[in-house]
Design a protein around this motif. Structure first.
Motif, mmCIF file in Angstrom:
data_model
loop_
_atom_site.group_PDB
_atom_site.id
_atom_site.type_symbol
_atom_site.label_atom_id
_atom_site.label_comp_id
_atom_site.label_asym_id
_atom_site.label_seq_id
_atom_site.Cartn_x
_atom_site.Cartn_y
_atom_site.Cartn_z
ATOM 1 N N ILE A 1 0.841 -1.202 0.000
ATOM 2 C CA ILE A 1 0.000 0.000 0.000
ATOM 3 C C ILE A 1 0.872 1.246 0.000
ATOM 4 O O ILE A 1 0.623 2.192 -0.756
ATOM 5 N N ALA A 2 1.936 1.246 0.818
ATOM 6 C CA ALA A 2 2.839 2.396 0.871
ATOM 7 C C ALA A 2 3.529 2.591 -0.470
ATOM 8 O O ALA A 2 3.670 3.716 -0.958
ATOM 9 N N ALA A 3 3.980 1.495 -1.096
ATOM 10 C CA ALA A 3 4.660 1.588 -2.388
ATOM 11 C C ALA A 3 3.703 2.118 -3.455
ATOM 12 O O ALA A 3 4.078 2.949 -4.280
ATOM 13 N N THR A 4 2.471 1.655 -3.435
ATOM 14 C CA THR A 4 1.471 2.121 -4.400
ATOM 15 C C THR A 4 1.183 3.612 -4.208
ATOM 16 O O THR A 4 1.105 4.364 -5.185
ATOM 17 N N ALA A 5 1.071 4.044 -2.955
ATOM 18 C CA ALA A 5 0.827 5.465 -2.677
ATOM 19 C C ALA A 5 1.998 6.306 -3.146
ATOM 20 O O ALA A 5 1.811 7.371 -3.748
ATOM 21 N N LEU A 6 3.227 5.841 -2.895
ATOM 22 C CA LEU A 6 4.411 6.577 -3.317
ATOM 23 C C LEU A 6 4.492 6.647 -4.836
ATOM 24 O O LEU A 6 4.775 7.698 -5.401
ATOM 25 N N LEU A 7 4.208 5.538 -5.499
ATOM 26 C CA LEU A 7 4.235 5.523 -6.956
ATOM 27 C C LEU A 7 3.175 6.472 -7.522
ATOM 28 O O LEU A 7 3.444 7.218 -8.456
ATOM 29 N N SER A 8 1.999 6.488 -6.930
ATOM 30 C CA SER A 8 0.939 7.407 -7.379
ATOM 31 C C SER A 8 1.383 8.851 -7.233
ATOM 32 O O SER A 8 1.156 9.683 -8.105
ATOM 33 N N THR A 9 2.054 9.155 -6.121
ATOM 34 C CA THR A 9 2.566 10.509 -5.892
ATOM 35 C C THR A 9 3.609 10.860 -6.933
ATOM 36 O O THR A 9 3.611 11.949 -7.490
ATOM 37 N N LEU A 10 4.505 9.919 -7.223
ATOM 38 C CA LEU A 10 5.567 10.159 -8.197
ATOM 39 C C LEU A 10 4.995 10.402 -9.585
ATOM 40 O O LEU A 10 5.439 11.287 -10.311
ATOM 41 N N LEU A 11 3.975 9.632 -9.955
ATOM 42 C CA LEU A 11 3.395 9.751 -11.287
ATOM 43 C C LEU A 11 2.481 10.957 -11.422
ATOM 44 O O LEU A 11 2.124 11.343 -12.527
ATOM 45 N N ALA A 12 2.132 11.588 -10.316
ATOM 46 C CA ALA A 12 1.233 12.742 -10.347
ATOM 47 C C ALA A 12 1.841 13.923 -11.093
ATOM 48 O O ALA A 12 1.132 14.759 -11.613
ATOM 49 N N GLY A 13 3.160 13.995 -11.153
ATOM 50 C CA GLY A 13 3.864 15.014 -11.908
ATOM 51 C C GLY A 13 3.465 16.440 -11.632
ATOM 52 O O GLY A 13 4.012 17.056 -10.731
ATOM 53 N N PRO A 14 2.516 17.003 -12.382
ATOM 54 C CA PRO A 14 2.197 18.422 -12.277
ATOM 55 C C PRO A 14 1.801 18.898 -10.882
ATOM 56 O O PRO A 14 1.962 20.049 -10.565
ATOM 57 N N SER A 15 1.282 18.022 -10.023
ATOM 58 C CA SER A 15 0.876 18.465 -8.697
ATOM 59 C C SER A 15 2.066 18.602 -7.740
ATOM 60 O O SER A 15 1.909 19.081 -6.637
ATOM 61 N N ILE A 16 3.249 18.185 -8.154
ATOM 62 C CA ILE A 16 4.438 18.285 -7.314
ATOM 63 C C ILE A 16 5.155 19.585 -7.638
ATOM 64 O O ILE A 16 5.493 19.851 -8.784
ATOM 65 N N SER A 17 5.391 20.414 -6.639
ATOM 66 C CA SER A 17 6.095 21.672 -6.885
ATOM 67 C C SER A 17 7.590 21.413 -7.022
ATOM 68 O O SER A 17 8.093 20.384 -6.596
ATOM 69 N N ARG A 18 8.321 22.359 -7.603
ATOM 70 C CA ARG A 18 9.756 22.223 -7.786
ATOM 71 C C ARG A 18 10.491 22.071 -6.461
ATOM 72 O O ARG A 18 11.524 21.440 -6.392
ATOM 73 N N ALA A 19 9.939 22.633 -5.402
ATOM 74 C CA ALA A 19 10.595 22.572 -4.103
ATOM 75 C C ALA A 19 10.485 21.175 -3.494
ATOM 76 O O ALA A 19 11.231 20.837 -2.596
ATOM 77 N N GLU A 20 9.558 20.381 -3.979
ATOM 78 C CA GLU A 20 9.345 19.042 -3.443
ATOM 79 C C GLU A 20 9.912 18.009 -4.398
ATOM 80 O O GLU A 20 9.804 18.137 -5.599
ATOM 81 N N GLU A 21 10.516 16.982 -3.816
ATOM 82 C CA GLU A 21 10.982 15.851 -4.601
ATOM 83 C C GLU A 21 10.464 14.582 -3.965
ATOM 84 O O GLU A 21 10.354 14.486 -2.757
ATOM 85 N N VAL A 22 10.152 13.631 -4.808
ATOM 86 C CA VAL A 22 9.787 12.301 -4.355
ATOM 87 C C VAL A 22 10.899 11.388 -4.829
ATOM 88 O O VAL A 22 11.237 11.380 -6.014
ATOM 89 N N CYS A 23 11.492 10.631 -3.906
ATOM 90 C CA CYS A 23 12.613 9.763 -4.242
ATOM 91 C C CYS A 23 12.263 8.309 -3.979
ATOM 92 O O CYS A 23 11.603 7.988 -2.995
ATOM 93 N N LEU A 24 12.735 7.455 -4.872
ATOM 94 C CA LEU A 24 12.530 6.014 -4.762
ATOM 95 C C LEU A 24 13.880 5.319 -4.687
ATOM 96 O O LEU A 24 14.737 5.536 -5.545
ATOM 97 N N SER A 25 14.043 4.461 -3.694
ATOM 98 C CA SER A 25 15.239 3.632 -3.588
ATOM 99 C C SER A 25 14.921 2.186 -3.913
ATOM 100 O O SER A 25 15.822 1.371 -4.071
ATOM 101 N N ASP A 26 13.634 1.866 -4.011
ATOM 102 C CA ASP A 26 13.195 0.514 -4.343
ATOM 103 C C ASP A 26 13.166 0.404 -5.865
ATOM 104 O O ASP A 26 12.284 0.967 -6.527
ATOM 105 N N TRP A 27 14.126 -0.327 -6.421
ATOM 106 C CA TRP A 27 14.267 -0.372 -7.873
ATOM 107 C C TRP A 27 13.232 -1.249 -8.552
ATOM 108 O O TRP A 27 13.069 -1.177 -9.765
ATOM 109 N N SER A 28 12.471 -2.039 -7.790
ATOM 110 C CA SER A 28 11.362 -2.759 -8.418
ATOM 111 C C SER A 28 10.259 -1.770 -8.798
ATOM 112 O O SER A 28 9.487 -2.016 -9.717
#
Length: 99
Positions: free
Chosen positions: A5-32
């Motif tokens: 569930i956490a991975a799915t939520a993080l992936l959804s946030t990452l794919l949201a693109g335009p809703s993420i401001s330049r000041a915010e970054e979403v980082c993934l260390s799980d290469w799957s």
């Protein structure tokens, strides 16, 4: 199940693109999770990146994360240098060392 569930939520946030401001970054260390994004976006693969980083920065790569912010992708890398110090490097995920 909670990890999924956490991975799915993080992936959804990452794919949201335009809703993420330049000041915010979403980082993934799980290469799957990160690997399909690398393929879809045509980014440098981790294998290619590892070779390029080792040529430029002597030492051992300790951690590599794929980060997205404001529609741009970057690799955040932690390297342990020969003297044991940790060095943090941020590289463009499309062209790590320029054109």
């Amino acid at each position: 199940m909670n990890a999924w569930i956490a991975a799915t939520a993080l992936l959804s946030t990452l794919l949201a693109g335009p809703s993420i401001s330049r000041a915010e970054e979403v980082c993934l260390s799980d290469w799957s999770i990160a690997a399909p994004i690398v393929r879809r976006e045509g980014l440098v693969t981790v294998e290619q990146l590892s070779g390029l980083v080792r040529q430029r920065f002597p030492g051992d790569i300790i951690k590599t994360s794929l980060c997205e912010g404001g529609g741009a992708y970057a690799f955040h890398i932690v390297i342990r240098t020969a003297n044991g110090r940790l060095r943090s490097v941020v590289l463009d995920a499309r062209k790590p060392f320029g054109p």
